[in-house]
Design a protein around this motif. Structure first.
Motif, PDB file in Angstrom:
ATOM      1  N   UNK A   1       0.854  -1.177   0.000  1.00 54.96           N
ATOM      2  CA  UNK A   1       0.000   0.000   0.000  1.00 54.96           C
ATOM      3  C   UNK A   1       0.891   1.227   0.000  1.00 54.96           C
ATOM      4  N   UNK A   2       0.869   1.976  -1.092  1.00 54.04           N
ATOM      5  CA  UNK A   2       1.646   3.212  -1.165  1.00 54.04           C
ATOM      6  C   UNK A   2       0.945   4.282  -0.331  1.00 54.04           C
ATOM      7  N   UNK A   3       1.724   4.956   0.528  1.00 55.28           N
ATOM      8  CA  UNK A   3       1.147   5.933   1.449  1.00 55.28           C
ATOM      9  C   UNK A   3       1.367   7.376   1.002  1.00 55.28           C
ATOM     10  N   UNK A   4       2.272   7.572   0.053  1.00 57.89           N
ATOM     11  CA  UNK A   4       2.531   8.904  -0.483  1.00 57.89           C
ATOM     12  C   UNK A   4       2.548   8.821  -1.998  1.00 57.89           C
ATOM     13  N   UNK A   5       2.453   9.969  -2.665  1.00 57.41           N
ATOM     14  CA  UNK A   5       2.374  10.010  -4.109  1.00 57.41           C
ATOM     15  C   UNK A   5       3.745   9.846  -4.746  1.00 57.41           C
ATOM     16  N   UNK A   6       3.747   9.378  -5.998  1.00 59.53           N
ATOM     17  CA  UNK A   6       4.974   9.286  -6.767  1.00 59.53           C
ATOM     18  C   UNK A   6       5.942   8.272  -6.193  1.00 59.53           C
ATOM     19  N   UNK A   7       7.215   8.452  -6.524  1.00 54.11           N
ATOM     20  CA  UNK A   7       8.265   7.598  -5.972  1.00 54.11           C
ATOM     21  C   UNK A   7       9.570   8.376  -6.000  1.00 54.11           C
ATOM     22  N   UNK A   8      10.446   8.173  -5.032  1.00 53.40           N
ATOM     23  CA  UNK A   8      10.276   7.234  -3.909  1.00 53.40           C
ATOM     24  C   UNK A   8       9.089   7.622  -3.027  1.00 53.40           C
ATOM     25  N   UNK A   9       8.572   6.658  -2.316  1.00 57.24           N
ATOM     26  CA  UNK A   9       7.387   6.894  -1.498  1.00 57.24           C
ATOM     27  C   UNK A   9       7.453   6.044  -0.243  1.00 57.24           C
ATOM     28  N   UNK A  10       6.564   6.334   0.683  1.00 58.03           N
ATOM     29  CA  UNK A  10       6.361   5.467   1.842  1.00 58.03           C
ATOM     30  C   UNK A  10       5.343   4.398   1.462  1.00 58.03           C
ATOM     31  N   UNK A  11       5.523   3.187   1.992  1.00 56.56           N
ATOM     32  CA  UNK A  11       4.581   2.107   1.715  1.00 56.56           C
ATOM     33  C   UNK A  11       4.676   1.070   2.825  1.00 56.56           C
ATOM     34  N   UNK A  12       3.668   0.233   2.928  1.00 51.03           N
ATOM     35  CA  UNK A  12       3.734  -0.890   3.860  1.00 51.03           C
ATOM     36  C   UNK A  12       3.196  -2.140   3.180  1.00 51.03           C
ATOM     37  N   UNK A  13       3.553  -3.285   3.752  1.00 53.27           N
ATOM     38  CA  UNK A  13       3.123  -4.575   3.219  1.00 53.27           C
ATOM     39  C   UNK A  13       1.671  -4.812   3.626  1.00 53.27           C
ATOM     40  N   UNK A  14       0.770  -4.667   2.671  1.00 48.93           N
ATOM     41  CA  UNK A  14      -0.652  -4.843   2.937  1.00 48.93           C
ATOM     42  C   UNK A  14      -1.016  -6.325   2.851  1.00 48.93           C
ATOM     43  N   UNK A  15      -2.266  -6.650   3.111  1.00 53.14           N
ATOM     44  CA  UNK A  15      -2.717  -8.016   2.927  1.00 53.14           C
ATOM     45  C   UNK A  15      -2.705  -8.354   1.440  1.00 53.14           C
ATOM     46  N   UNK A  16      -2.648  -9.639   1.128  1.00 50.03           N
ATOM     47  CA  UNK A  16      -2.356 -10.059  -0.234  1.00 50.03           C
ATOM     48  C   UNK A  16      -3.382  -9.580  -1.267  1.00 50.03           C
ATOM     49  N   UNK A  17      -4.631  -9.433  -0.891  1.00 50.47           N
ATOM     50  CA  UNK A  17      -5.640  -9.000  -1.844  1.00 50.47           C
ATOM     51  C   UNK A  17      -6.004  -7.529  -1.690  1.00 50.47           C
ATOM     52  N   UNK A  18      -5.285  -6.833  -0.822  1.00 57.02           N
ATOM     53  CA  UNK A  18      -5.494  -5.397  -0.663  1.00 57.02           C
ATOM     54  C   UNK A  18      -4.311  -4.674  -1.302  1.00 57.02           C
TER      55      UNK A  18
END
Length: 398
Positions: A303-320
């Motif tokens: 799940x990307x938490x900020x726009x563009x890249x590089x960005x903040x993200x976390x490992x979401x559930x497999x279907x999310x």
């Protein structure tokens, strides 16, 4: 697809019987205790096979034979290390293992700032916080030229973040970013990381890509002779870090390397989590175009938490998360059907549920970060359900 499960050997707190109960059909593992640059022996390979068989499954795929920094930079003992890599392939083939995943990321493997970040529902997931990472780069590592790599507003946010950062957070951030290959005992202190980064002075993306192509020009013919397949894992995250070049972050990156050594033995580990951290990567379309050379699929979602890249993200559930996992699996199922029609012996694509959130009893098990038992079981069940549905005759994809 062939559903396999990553196992880190006897030290793993998720056992092979656990994997079998979760629905895995086989194991992907490696000899993490063998020093990087040394050849794997048949005896050590057989020992790991016996350990897996004792749990009721087979060791079917290698992840990874480490590629040394000497090979990546083409310095020091790089020629001897390539010969050792070839010998490892020969011994694996002798033991009946025919697929090897590897990566060519310089210095750092996958990089996260948090290994057990708490989500809204209390699960724990791996996370890359861009501001924390910049805080590390500028204020802890104090890398020369680091401020030139970031916009002013992020530099200021990192300054404020670091000013209020407690010592335990500073220590954890340094440990998390400096971690080595999953399952290994390698890792970097701040001083060691500075030294490692210095080896890449003057090595840009073009030079690193040339080194990868030279490496593949040596090892792919050996793999082909042994009827083996090599598959490169992409950059994680898929953008430059700490001034280091990245060369497997986009479809075009892969195409350039695949075309340079244009043999089926030179293939792709398609990681939806790594590639999915970039919003400009259209993963279902990439699978369709790279499909004939995909030998291994890592299926996870971020799940990307900020726009563009590089960005903040976390490992979401497999279907999310931001990746259309159903479309990705549909493309992989379609490719398997095409391979069967062509008579390819490698028509079945290896897949593993990659990473996973720690949930329920995972929260107290203390397994390898990103590799919990129940979180991966849940992911595998969901992914397998999609695959079986799309493979049903009613959908015309069987």
């Amino acid at each position: 697809m062939r559903h396999i499960w990553r196992w880190f050997g006897p030290i793993d707190k998720v056992s092979v019987p656990d994997a079998a109960q979760a629905g895995a059909e086989g194991i992907v593992s490696a000899l993490h205790h063998v020093p990087t640059g040394s050849a794997w022996t048949f005896e050590e390979i057989r020992k790991r096979q016996d350990e897996v068989r004792a749990g009721g499954l087979e060791w079917e795929l290698v992840e990874s034979i480490p590629v040394s920094e000497s090979i990546k930079t083409m310095t020091g003992d790089w020629k001897a290390h390539i010969e050792a890599w070839k010998e490892s392939l020969r011994q694996l083939a002798k033991a009946g293992i025919s697929t090897v995943c590897y990566n060519f990321m310089p210095v750092l493997d996958w990089t996260r700032t948090d290994l057990r970040w708490e989500t809204a529902d209390g699960a724990r997931a791996m996370r890359f916080d861009l501001v924390d990472f910049i805080s590390f780069d500028i204020h802890m590592l104090q890398r020369p030229g680091a401020p030139d790599d970031y916009p002013a507003q992020l530099i200021e946010a990192a300054r404020e973040r670091f000013a209020g950062m407690p010592q335990e957070k500073i220590t954890a951030l340094s440990r998390n970013i400096g971690a080595g290959l999953p399952g290994s005992s390698d890792g970097y202190s701040i001083a060691e990381l500075r030294t490692a980064l210095a080896r890449y002075d003057g090595i840009g993306a073009d030079a690193l890509r040339d080194n990868l192509i030279d490496f593949l020009s040596e090892v792919v013919p050996v793999a082909e002779e042994l009827d083996m397949r090599l598959c490169a894992h992409g950059d994680d995250p898929p953008w430059p870090l700490l001034g280091l070049p990245r060369i497997l972050s986009t479809e075009q990156d892969y195409v350039r390397v695949l075309n340079a050594v244009d043999r089926n033995a030179n293939g792709v580990t398609f990681c939806t989590g790594s590639l999915g951290a970039r919003p400009d990567n259209d993963l279902p379309a990439m699978v369709k175009r790279l499909a004939p050379r995909i030998h291994f699929a890592h299926l996870r979602n971020v799940r990307r938490e900020t726009e563009g890249f590089p960005c903040s993200f976390f490992e979401d559930q497999h279907l999310d998360g931001n990746t259309d996992m159903i479309a990705v699996i549909a493309a992989l199922v379609s490719e398997e059907r095409s391979r069967r029609a062509e008579g390819r012996t490698d028509h079945q694509i290896f897949m593993r549920p990659d990473h996973g959130q720690e949930i329920l009893d995972d929260l107290t098990r203390g397994a390898q970060p990103g590799y919990p038992a129940i979180g991966r079981l849940k992911g595998l069940a969901e992914l397998r359900g999609i695959e079986q549905t799309l493979s049903h005759p009613v959908f015309g994809m069987n």
